[in-house]
Design a protein around this motif. Structure first.
Motif, PDB file in Angstrom:
ATOM      1  N   GLU A  37       3.676   9.444  -0.628  1.00 47.54           N
ATOM      2  CA  GLU A  37       3.376   8.201  -1.344  1.00 47.54           C
ATOM      3  C   GLU A  37       4.572   7.698  -2.142  1.00 47.54           C
ATOM      4  OE1 GLU A  37       0.469   6.466  -4.832  1.00 47.54           O
ATOM      5  OE2 GLU A  37      -0.121   8.302  -3.803  1.00 47.54           O
ATOM      6  N   LEU A  38       4.976   6.454  -1.852  1.00 52.22           N
ATOM      7  CA  LEU A  38       6.080   5.848  -2.585  1.00 52.22           C
ATOM      8  C   LEU A  38       5.582   5.333  -3.929  1.00 52.22           C
ATOM      9  CD1 LEU A  38       8.005   3.861   0.159  1.00 52.22           C
ATOM     10  CD2 LEU A  38       8.414   6.157  -0.680  1.00 52.22           C
ATOM     11  N   VAL A  39       6.397   5.561  -4.957  1.00 50.96           N
ATOM     12  CA  VAL A  39       6.028   5.105  -6.299  1.00 50.96           C
ATOM     13  C   VAL A  39       6.961   4.011  -6.805  1.00 50.96           C
ATOM     14  CG1 VAL A  39       4.854   7.240  -6.938  1.00 50.96           C
ATOM     15  CG2 VAL A  39       7.297   7.005  -7.409  1.00 50.96           C
ATOM     16  N   TYR A  40       8.118   3.831  -6.116  1.00 58.45           N
ATOM     17  CA  TYR A  40       9.091   2.863  -6.594  1.00 58.45           C
ATOM     18  C   TYR A  40      10.054   2.520  -5.471  1.00 58.45           C
ATOM     19  CZ  TYR A  40      12.532   0.855  -9.864  1.00 58.45           C
ATOM     20  OH  TYR A  40      13.388   0.034 -10.531  1.00 58.45           O
ATOM     21  N   VAL A  41      10.356   1.229  -5.317  1.00 59.68           N
ATOM     22  CA  VAL A  41      11.398   0.774  -4.395  1.00 59.68           C
ATOM     23  C   VAL A  41      12.349  -0.088  -5.214  1.00 59.68           C
ATOM     24  CG1 VAL A  41      11.929  -0.516  -2.303  1.00 59.68           C
ATOM     25  CG2 VAL A  41       9.777   0.764  -2.443  1.00 59.68           C
ATOM     26  N   GLU A  42      13.636   0.265  -5.173  1.00 56.32           N
ATOM     27  CA  GLU A  42      14.623  -0.465  -5.965  1.00 56.32           C
ATOM     28  C   GLU A  42      15.692  -1.047  -5.042  1.00 56.32           C
ATOM     29  OE1 GLU A  42      16.970   0.320 -10.019  1.00 56.32           O
ATOM     30  OE2 GLU A  42      17.444   1.775  -8.457  1.00 56.32           O
ATOM     31  N   LYS A  75      24.836 -10.080   4.288  1.00 53.31           N
ATOM     32  CA  LYS A  75      24.480 -10.430   2.915  1.00 53.31           C
ATOM     33  C   LYS A  75      22.981 -10.203   2.712  1.00 53.31           C
ATOM     34  CE  LYS A  75      24.807 -14.215  -0.396  1.00 53.31           C
ATOM     35  NZ  LYS A  75      25.353 -15.566  -0.607  1.00 53.31           N
ATOM     36  N   ILE A  76      22.632  -9.450   1.686  1.00 51.06           N
ATOM     37  CA  ILE A  76      21.229  -9.222   1.354  1.00 51.06           C
ATOM     38  C   ILE A  76      20.690 -10.538   0.785  1.00 51.06           C
ATOM     39  CG2 ILE A  76      19.566  -7.807   0.088  1.00 51.06           C
ATOM     40  CD1 ILE A  76      21.396  -6.111   1.877  1.00 51.06           C
ATOM     41  N   ILE A  77      19.730 -11.146   1.480  1.00 51.97           N
ATOM     42  CA  ILE A  77      19.237 -12.452   1.040  1.00 51.97           C
ATOM     43  C   ILE A  77      17.834 -12.401   0.436  1.00 51.97           C
ATOM     44  CG2 ILE A  77      20.723 -13.818   2.557  1.00 51.97           C
ATOM     45  CD1 ILE A  77      18.301 -14.118   4.460  1.00 51.97           C
ATOM     46  N   GLU A  78      17.137 -11.289   0.645  1.00 54.10           N
ATOM     47  CA  GLU A  78      15.776 -11.227   0.099  1.00 54.10           C
ATOM     48  C   GLU A  78      15.303  -9.785  -0.025  1.00 54.10           C
ATOM     49  OE1 GLU A  78      11.335 -13.044   1.131  1.00 54.10           O
ATOM     50  OE2 GLU A  78      13.047 -13.641   2.345  1.00 54.10           O
ATOM     51  N   PHE A  79      14.582  -9.515  -1.107  1.00 52.23           N
ATOM     52  CA  PHE A  79      13.895  -8.248  -1.339  1.00 52.23           C
ATOM     53  C   PHE A  79      12.407  -8.578  -1.354  1.00 52.23           C
ATOM     54  CE2 PHE A  79      12.707  -5.093  -4.947  1.00 52.23           C
ATOM     55  CZ  PHE A  79      12.278  -4.133  -4.042  1.00 52.23           C
ATOM     56  N   ASN A  80      11.623  -7.811  -0.633  1.00 56.04           N
ATOM     57  CA  ASN A  80      10.184  -8.043  -0.524  1.00 56.04           C
ATOM     58  C   ASN A  80       9.536  -8.031  -1.915  1.00 56.04           C
ATOM     59  OD1 ASN A  80       7.440  -7.992   0.001  1.00 56.04           O
ATOM     60  ND2 ASN A  80       7.607  -6.492   1.647  1.00 56.04           N
ATOM     61  N   ASP A  87       7.417  -8.221  -9.608  1.00 56.14           N
ATOM     62  CA  ASP A  87       6.528  -9.184  -8.953  1.00 56.14           C
ATOM     63  C   ASP A  87       5.238  -8.501  -8.507  1.00 56.14           C
ATOM     64  OD1 ASP A  87       8.109 -11.632  -9.087  1.00 56.14           O
ATOM     65  OD2 ASP A  87       9.488 -10.668  -7.703  1.00 56.14           O
ATOM     66  N   GLY A  88       5.209  -8.018  -7.267  1.00 58.81           N
ATOM     67  CA  GLY A  88       3.990  -7.420  -6.730  1.00 58.81           C
ATOM     68  C   GLY A  88       3.743  -6.000  -7.188  1.00 58.81           C
ATOM     69  N   GLY A 100       5.194  -3.950   8.903  1.00 56.62           N
ATOM     70  CA  GLY A 100       4.676  -5.294   8.648  1.00 56.62           C
ATOM     71  C   GLY A 100       4.934  -5.700   7.216  1.00 56.62           C
ATOM     72  N   LYS A 101       3.878  -5.713   6.413  1.00 54.52           N
ATOM     73  CA  LYS A 101       3.989  -6.148   5.019  1.00 54.52           C
ATOM     74  C   LYS A 101       4.866  -5.248   4.168  1.00 54.52           C
ATOM     75  CE  LYS A 101      -0.503  -8.422   5.017  1.00 54.52           C
ATOM     76  NZ  LYS A 101      -1.841  -8.435   4.430  1.00 54.52           N
ATOM     77  N   GLY A 102       5.202  -4.053   4.656  1.00 52.11           N
ATOM     78  CA  GLY A 102       6.023  -3.109   3.910  1.00 52.11           C
ATOM     79  C   GLY A 102       7.518  -3.218   4.191  1.00 52.11           C
ATOM     80  N   TRP A 103       7.957  -4.325   4.789  1.00 48.71           N
ATOM     81  CA  TRP A 103       9.412  -4.511   4.986  1.00 48.71           C
ATOM     82  C   TRP A 103      10.102  -4.495   3.628  1.00 48.71           C
ATOM     83  CZ3 TRP A 103      11.836  -8.791   2.847  1.00 48.71           C
ATOM     84  CH2 TRP A 103      11.001  -9.853   2.448  1.00 48.71           C
ATOM     85  N   ILE A 104      11.395  -4.174   3.610  1.00 54.46           N
ATOM     86  CA  ILE A 104      12.094  -4.027   2.326  1.00 54.46           C
ATOM     87  C   ILE A 104      13.065  -5.169   2.047  1.00 54.46           C
ATOM     88  CG2 ILE A 104      13.604  -2.532   0.947  1.00 54.46           C
ATOM     89  CD1 ILE A 104      12.273  -0.140   2.384  1.00 54.46           C
TER      90      ILE A 104
END
Length: 129
Positions: A37-42, A75-80, A87-88, A100-104
């Motif tokens: 289980e992931l608790v944090y994505v940075e 170039k990193i243009i977006e973080f989910n 945010d979420g 799917g919805k878990g893209w980074i």
């Protein structure tokens, strides 16, 4: 183990969906299962140009923290936003729907034709077998 046929993969267990000069990147089903289980994505690299194999972020699970490596230069243009704590704040989305919805991140690719080092679904399946 789920290994979609429309994606490319890395030996570091990231997946890549290339659409024109934009690539969407996440971690594979194999990786999310191994991390638990992931608790944090940075991701603090939005807006930055990075080379292939540079660290673009980290994922933290109950057991460990792992670096995320850029599979292609760009170039990193977006973080989910769903994963962003500001945010979420739902990092378990990666566990629930890694392809799917878990893209980074999304990358504007420097050279969309340079797929050096990316694995086919078959090669990735062999790697994790």
């Amino acid at each position: 183990m789920n290994v979609p046929a429309n994606l490319f993969y890395t030996e570091e267990h990231e997946w890549v969906l290339i659409e024109g000069n934009i690539a969407t990147v996440g971690i594979t089903d194999f990786a999310q299962e191994a991390l638990d289980e992931l608790v944090y994505v940075e991701v603090e690299t939005v807006g930055e140009d990075l080379d292939r194999h540079e660290v673009f972020g980290t994922v933290e699970a109950v057991k460990t923290t792992s670096d995320l490596f850029l599979p292609m230069a760009g170039k990193i243009i977006e973080f989910n936003k769903e994963l962003d704590e500001n945010d979420g704040d739902n990092p378990t989305m990666v566990n629930e729907d890694p392809y799917g919805k878990g893209w980074i991140i999304k990358i504007e690719l420097t050279d969309p034709t340079n797929r050096e080092g990316l694995l086919s679904p078959e090669a990735y399946t062999e790697l994790i077998s």
